[in-house]
Design a protein around this motif. Structure first.
Motif, PDB file in Angstrom:
ATOM      1  N   GLY A   9       0.655  -1.319  -0.011  1.00 55.27           N
ATOM      2  CA  GLY A   9      -0.117  -0.017   0.082  1.00 55.27           C
ATOM      3  C   GLY A   9       1.121   1.292   0.001  1.00 55.27           C
ATOM      4  N   HIS A  34       0.336  -1.062  -6.499  1.00 56.80           N
ATOM      5  CA  HIS A  34      -0.885  -2.016  -6.948  1.00 56.80           C
ATOM      6  C   HIS A  34      -0.285  -1.697  -8.479  1.00 56.80           C
ATOM      7  CE1 HIS A  34      -5.268  -2.522  -7.629  1.00 56.80           C
ATOM      8  NE2 HIS A  34      -4.741  -3.700  -7.732  1.00 56.80           N
ATOM      9  N   ASN A  73      -0.674  -3.772   4.721  1.00 59.19           N
ATOM     10  CA  ASN A  73      -1.420  -2.471   4.410  1.00 59.19           C
ATOM     11  C   ASN A  73      -2.567  -2.948   3.319  1.00 59.19           C
ATOM     12  OD1 ASN A  73      -3.031  -0.244   3.762  1.00 59.19           O
ATOM     13  ND2 ASN A  73      -1.260   1.144   3.286  1.00 59.19           N
ATOM     14  N   SER A 139     -10.047   7.461  12.649  1.00 55.38           N
ATOM     15  CA  SER A 139     -10.156   7.731  11.155  1.00 55.38           C
ATOM     16  C   SER A 139      -9.040   8.977  10.944  1.00 55.38           C
ATOM     17  CB  SER A 139     -11.696   8.510  11.068  1.00 55.38           C
ATOM     18  OG  SER A 139     -12.658   7.396  11.151  1.00 55.38           O
TER      19      SER A 139
END
Ligand SMILES: NC(=O)c1ccc[n+]([C@@H]2O[C@H](COP(=O)([O-])OP(=O)(O)OC[C@H]3O[C@@H](n4cnc5c(N)ncnc54)[C@H](OP(=O)(O)O)[C@@H]3O)[C@@H](O)[C@H]2O)c1
Length: 288
Positions: A9, A34, A73, A139
């Motif tokens: 990630g 990715h 991650n 968050s």
């Protein structure tokens, strides 16, 4: 340093500041992205990088090769618990001995889907026999950049189904600092689960006041009903399961269950976590 660190990630909310921190520490690490395009961009600035898909497992063997410590991650999705044993097996096969897992605050309480999914991954890691450290952040402050900056910039308003619930939002740079400390000296953090929060709990009315002060324009928070928030998420193209999971999170935020402030960041990094005001000042242009 414990040997090669593998950062999955690497281009995301935590991965980006973590790569920066590891470069500054001159750590031996590989960034896993990715796409090949993003790996290639990182190689261009001198970072060892390889692409892999955390859902299908494609490319993992090569990406994990030579690694000793893994920053795990992955994007969240309902099947992440079922996918975890395959990812852990790939890590073991590569010779990784310690996994630092990016999880979420309250994963051990499992009251909402997101927490249950993260806990399933934590359990898979704990059962693997590898050493582990769990990072459970609240968050991110950076969600205001991802989800609200456009509306704040355009209309001076942001919308959420959160009533006046206060949340101890955390800056991703502080999550990355805790991750960097754990990855650089994993044995000192083995078997530990850290709850990572900001220094204070703020409701969205207070967030709006801080953003108003920093931008010099009036920013207003609009509390919206869950049904309106769901409609808007679906209209943006979000899958139904993701909208449901996020609405569960907003509901516990609204009820005040995510307001606790943890001392873990200070304990691990020796520094107090950033305030929302500091985050807002550093990113003011995005809201103006
Ligand atoms: N957002 C929050 O407030 C928050 C709070 C606590 C915990 N968390 C947890 O933190 C994790 C990251 O969430 P985030 O919102 O911060 O996302 P993010 O870091 O912005 O994105 C996830 C990263 O994973 C990469 N990625 C996406 N799909 C992938 C795949 N199939 N294979 C390999 N890599 C893939 C992305 O690459 P690209 O850059 O190429 O897209 C990106 O680098 C999640 O597990 C989430 O539950 C988030």
């Amino acid at each position: 340093m414990p040997g090669k660190i593998i950062v999955t990630g690497a281009t995301g909310n935590i991965g980006t500041p973590l790569v920066k921190a590891l470069v500054e520490m001159k750590a031996d690490f590989r960034a896993v992205t990715h796409s090949e395009g993003k790996a290639s961009a990182l190689r261009g600035i001198g970072v060892d990088a390889a692409p892999a898909d955390m859902s299908s497992g494609q490319g993992l063997d090569k990406a994990f090769e030579g690694g000793k410590v893994l920053f795990f991650n992955s994007p969240f999705f309902p099947g992440m618990g079922e996918a975890a044993p395959g990812l852990v097996a790939a890590a073991k096969k590569a010779g990784i001995t310690h996994i630092v897992k990016l999880s979420g605050m309250g994963a051990d309480q499992g009251s909402i889907s997101l927490a249950k999914w993260h806990r399933a991954v934590e359990v898979a890691i704990e059962r693997s026999g590898l050493a582990w450290t769990h990072l459970r952040p609240n968050s991110f402050m950076q969600n205001y950049l991802a989800f609200h900056a456009g509306a704040i910039k355009g209309r001076g308003m942001f919308y959420a189904p959160q009533g006046d619930g206060a949340v101890s939002f955390v800056d991703t740079r502080d999550v990355a600092a805790v991750a960097a400390a754990a990855l650089a000296n994993p044995s000192a953090h083995a078997g530990k689960a850290y709850t990572i929060t900001g220094p204070e709990a703020l409701n969205n009315q207070r967030v709006a006041a801080i953003l108003s002060e920093v931008t010099g324009k009036t920013v207003t928070y609009v509390d919206v009903p869950e049904s309106a928030a769901r409609d808007s998420m679906l209209k943006m193209g979000m899958p139904d399961w993701m909208a449901t999971a996020l609405l569960e999170l907003f509901a516990i935020n609204k009820a005040g269950y995510t307001a606790a402030v943890s001392a873990d960041t200070q304990a691990v990094t020796g520094r107090a976590p950033r305030t929302f005001a500091a985050f807002a000042r550093d990113n003011a242009q995005a809201f103006m």
